[in-house]
Design an enzyme around this catalytic site. Structure first.
Site, mmCIF file in Angstrom:
data_model
loop_
_atom_site.group_PDB
_atom_site.id
_atom_site.type_symbol
_atom_site.label_atom_id
_atom_site.label_comp_id
_atom_site.label_asym_id
_atom_site.label_seq_id
_atom_site.Cartn_x
_atom_site.Cartn_y
_atom_site.Cartn_z
ATOM 1 N N ASP A 476 1.077 -0.967 -0.017
ATOM 2 C CA ASP A 476 -0.013 -0.004 -0.073
ATOM 3 C C ASP A 476 0.987 1.258 -0.117
ATOM 4 O O ASP A 476 1.794 1.004 0.664
ATOM 5 C CB ASP A 476 -0.395 -0.406 1.031
ATOM 6 C CG ASP A 476 -1.765 1.169 0.723
ATOM 7 O OD1 ASP A 476 -2.207 1.618 -0.209
ATOM 8 O OD2 ASP A 476 -3.516 0.534 1.463
ATOM 9 N N ASP A 546 -10.720 2.353 -3.511
ATOM 10 C CA ASP A 546 -10.951 2.087 -2.310
ATOM 11 C C ASP A 546 -12.923 2.228 -2.621
ATOM 12 O O ASP A 546 -13.071 1.766 -1.166
ATOM 13 C CB ASP A 546 -10.602 3.342 -1.382
ATOM 14 C CG ASP A 546 -9.182 2.661 -0.208
ATOM 15 O OD1 ASP A 546 -8.479 1.695 -0.680
ATOM 16 O OD2 ASP A 546 -8.829 3.394 0.111
HETATM 17 C C1 DGJ Z 1 -5.915 1.897 1.890
HETATM 18 C C2 DGJ Z 1 -5.572 0.924 1.298
HETATM 19 O O1 DGJ Z 1 -6.349 1.757 0.324
HETATM 20 C C3 DGJ Z 1 -6.940 0.259 1.419
HETATM 21 O O2 DGJ Z 1 -7.865 -1.023 0.976
HETATM 22 C C4 DGJ Z 1 -7.284 -0.240 3.186
HETATM 23 O O3 DGJ Z 1 -5.206 -1.283 3.072
HETATM 24 C C5 DGJ Z 1 -5.861 0.496 4.374
HETATM 25 N N1 DGJ Z 1 -5.481 1.471 3.202
HETATM 26 C C6 DGJ Z 1 -5.569 0.145 5.187
HETATM 27 O O4 DGJ Z 1 -4.669 1.448 5.837
#
Ligand code: DGJ
Length: 738
Positions: A476, A546
């Site tokens: 991430d 997301d």
């Molecule tokens: C952002 C990501 O896009 C989410 O899926 C998740 O992993 C969060 N970060 C966790 O902090």
């Protein structure tokens, strides 16, 4: 065997395969003039060269040549200062402050391989030829090698440039683009993909205006604001008709893609590192390599363009070892538990996942020392012993003992001020003296332009990955870069930091993925903030957004599919009401919206899984049965009109055809709609699995398939209905007969 690259005595260069021809020549002045890019020609070396030698006041000046001006000459790698006033591919200055560049033809070579790009990701070679043309500026003693690779089985042309300082003084580069293509006057439109967090990949299609239209990033990531993709096309181009010239870059940082319509209606496409805030000092004897630019031409519309990209990305870009591997289904802990996670909850979720047939448990954010929310701990990649008393290797082993695979989340490029790492190394972040570094999600960006930072990250992550029970990593990256400066570089090299960061990131990814070749890496940057070919070169799949609401996700998948195959996309069944937009949708629609994505899973809590156990079991079973089909298929965008989306996926072996239809808002008395299917065998029959009816391939394409009807009541017999109300979805499966 006929060669794809041919060169005539008078220095005309032709690159030609079954997809396109690309021709340029050397003018008598030594300029590399672009001649042709379009449908394959029988004799590309014989294509007419348009010599534009008319006298136009004020512009006809090229080193005394009264009848020649660069301002209307299509070129291969234009510079500024000798009569071309359009945006140049190369610009900078020498030690005297001289900013006029003039690159003239010097030599060429042809190779049967694709040379590697130093420290940068690149598409793989094989069945290809590479033309390297060297241009030289006799005053600055700068050589520029232009690399062109053409493939036998792909409609993609890759380009990059290598700058070499042959002089004894330093040169400074401000524009170091990867490629430039000048197209002839025509009525063009441009398609690009813009967005923001949770709303990535929106399509915008506009007429190419007079002047310059740019999509770029100065955020340090390729970004959700503008994905590095641009398609220039003849006005009116459709999914299956029209000339398209599309470009992207294998780069994950500050990029620029532009189209410029000049005074004579000529059109210049530039692709490369964003020149804004870029400045590279090229010492004597040193070289600078640009990222790879990739171009597709087709005269068969946007659908064909996508198929060319998709095939190429699968065959030449994403890691080969995952190319034909169906992806495991997974349960991700994020939307199930957020930071409220511990080893018992992981095990509970693992049991639930197993009970509905899921293959893998992914432990998302929240597992490392002191991480209770997003204010602390990034950088301290050790298990939080209060909540994960037995540590990650033991947990991974326990999950595996349940018959599941185990995956884990990292955000390696970041550090919270509240962390041991920051206390120990406050100068390891991107920062500039005298300014307080801006926080984004309470975190700072580590300075990956420094080797010691990259080494530290490699060691810390490697320790965990080496336990032997990690099958998957979610990588991430949750903020854009600010105060981009490095304590590791001198004052006069601060504008190199953004690019050096990318080189550091790529070296880290290369080291980790080479050392752990069997771990499946998934790219994520708050969803789609860094979804690009650079990252896909190391990680075969990505969490593209997301936005886990299926309706919100439809446009995201549709937009992303212009460039990226659905094999590279991940999708979950998320909670309802959705956590991003509050929308309530059926489990079926949540599942089907991501059905064509190769990586499918859930992010549901224990209660949700228990409540919907049977239905989830059915969907996970469907996901497993179709997993192989989601690799290598041909994706068609059939309908996308704001209220309906219809996609088709024909499997790689052509034996199964899936058709997905989504109806967003319901209304009474709607028209009966049909889907005109694409790319079927007109002579074959296709059996609809649902009711055993056979359809002719030609009829499904020409007369179409009646789509299910959305209504508030029963209007007729003999028609297929969808679920009543909003956000309904339907899946058809056809089997090719014979
Ligand atoms: C952002 C990501 O896009 C989410 O899926 C998740 O992993 C969060 N970060 C966790 O902090």
């Amino acid at each position: 065997m006929a060669r794809m690259i041919n060169v005539s005595d008078n220095k005309t260069f032709a690159l030609s395969n079954d997809f396109f021809s690309y021709v340029f020549c050397v003018t008598e002045e030594g300029i590399l003039q672009h001649v042709y890019y379009g449908p394959p020609l029988k004799n590309p070396l014989e294509v007419e060269i348009h010599h534009l030698r008319t006298q136009r006041e004020a512009a006809s000046v090229f080193q005394g040549g009264q009848y020649f001006s660069l301002s209307d000459t299509p070129q291969e790698f234009p510079s500024f200062g000798t009569s071309d006033y359009r945006f140049p591919a190369v610009h900078g200055r020498n030690h005297d402050g001289n900013t006029v560049f003039s690159l003239l033809y010097k030599s060429y070579k042809v190779k049967d391989v694709k040379p590697l790009l130093k420290k940068l990701p690149a598409s793989r070679g094989g069945d290809c030829e590479t033309l390297i043309v060297t241009l030289s500026d006799p005053l600055h003693l700068l050589d520029v090698e232009l690399y062109y690779t053409i493939y036998k089985h792909h409609g993609v042309l890759t380009r990059s440039a290598k700058f070499k300082n042959r002089g004894e003084q330093e040169l400074q580069l401000q524009h170091a683009f990867s490629s430039s293509i000048d197209l002839p006057p025509a009525e063009y439109e441009v398609l690009h993909l813009h967005g923001t967090w949770a709303r990535e990949f929106n399509e915008e299609r506009i007429d190419v205006p007079k002047g310059r239209f740019v999509v770029d990033s100065a955020r340090g990531t390729s970004s959700a604001a503008h994905n590095p993709f641009m398609a220039i096309m003849h006005k009116g181009t459709t999914e299956d008709l029209g000339h398209v010239y599309a470009s992207t870059l294998m780069y994950s940082g500050n990029f620029a893609l532009s189209v410029e319509k000049g005074e004579f209606e000529d059109v210049r496409m530039l692709a490369g590192i964003n020149p804004f805030n870029f400045h590279w000092r090229l010492k004597p004897g040193k070289t600078f390599c640009t990222p790879e630019a990739l171009h597709v031409f087709t005269d068969k519309g946007l659908g064909r363009m996508s198929h060319i990209w998709h095939n190429f990305i699968r065959k030449k870009i994403t890691p080969e070892r995952f190319a034909n591997v169906p992806r495991p289904t997974y349960l991700n802990t994020w939307e199930a538990a957020y930071f409220d996670i511990d080893q018992d909850k992981v095990m509970d979720l693992a049991h639930q996942a197993k009970s509905v047939g899921v293959d893998m448990l992914v432990l998302d954010d929240g597992w490392f020392e002191g991480r209770r929310d997003d204010t602390s701990s990034l950088g301290d990649w050790r298990a939080d012993r209060e909540r994960f008393a037995d540590g990650i290797p033991a947990l991974a082993a326990k999950v595996k003992a349940e018959g599941l695979k185990f995956g884990i989340w990292f955000e390696p490029e970041m550090v919270n001020p509240k962390s041991q790492l920051f206390q120990d190394h406050p100068d390891w972040i991107l920062h500039v003296p005298g300014r307080t570094p801006s926080l984004g999600r309470n975190q700072l960006t580590l300075d990956l332009s420094r080797e010691e930072v990259v080494d530290y990250l490699f060691e810390q992550i490697d320790i965990i990955l080496s336990c032997g029970d990690i099958d998957y990593v979610k990588w991430d990256m949750n903020r854009n870069m600010t105060e981009v400066g490095s304590a590791g570089l001198p004052k006069n090299r601060q504008r190199e930091v953004s690019h050096r960061y990318m080189l550091g990131l790529y070296s880290l990814l290369k080291r980790l993925t080479c050392k752990h070749p069997n771990i499946l890496f998934e790219n994520c940057a708050s969803g789609g903030n860094r979804f690009d070919l650079g990252m896909l070169n190391y990680m075969p799949q990505g969490w593209i957004s997301d936005m886990s609401d299926p309706i919100g996700r439809l446009q995201i998948i549709n937009g992303a599919s212009y460039l990226y195959p659905t094999d590279t996309m991940a999708a979950y069944i998320g909670p309802s009401p959705n956590h991003q937009n509050g929308r309530v949708t059926s489990l079926q629609t949540r599942f089907l919206a991501g059905f064509f994505c190769a990586a499918r899973g859930l992010s549901l809590n224990e209660a949700d899984v228990v409540e919907h156990k049977d239905e989830l079991f059915k969907y996970i079973e469907m996901a497993r049965h179709s997993a192989e089909d989601m690799i290598g298929g041909r994706f068609h965008r059939l309908i996308n009109n704001g209220n309906e989306v219809c996609w088709q996926l024909t499997t790689a072996d052509e034996k199964t055809v899936y058709l997905l239809y989504f109806h967003i808002l319901s209304a009474p008395n709607l028209p009966f709609r049909r889907a005109y299917m694409m790319g079927l065998d007109p002579k074959s029959e296709y059996l609809m699995v649902e009711d055993g009816t056979s359809y002719n391939g030609d009829a499904l394409m020409s007369s179409g398939l009646a789509l299910p009807y959305v209504t508030t009541g029963h209007v007729k017999d003999n028609i297929r209905y969808m679920d009543k109300g909003d956000f309904s979805s339907y899946l058809f499966i056809f089997k090719k007969e014979g």
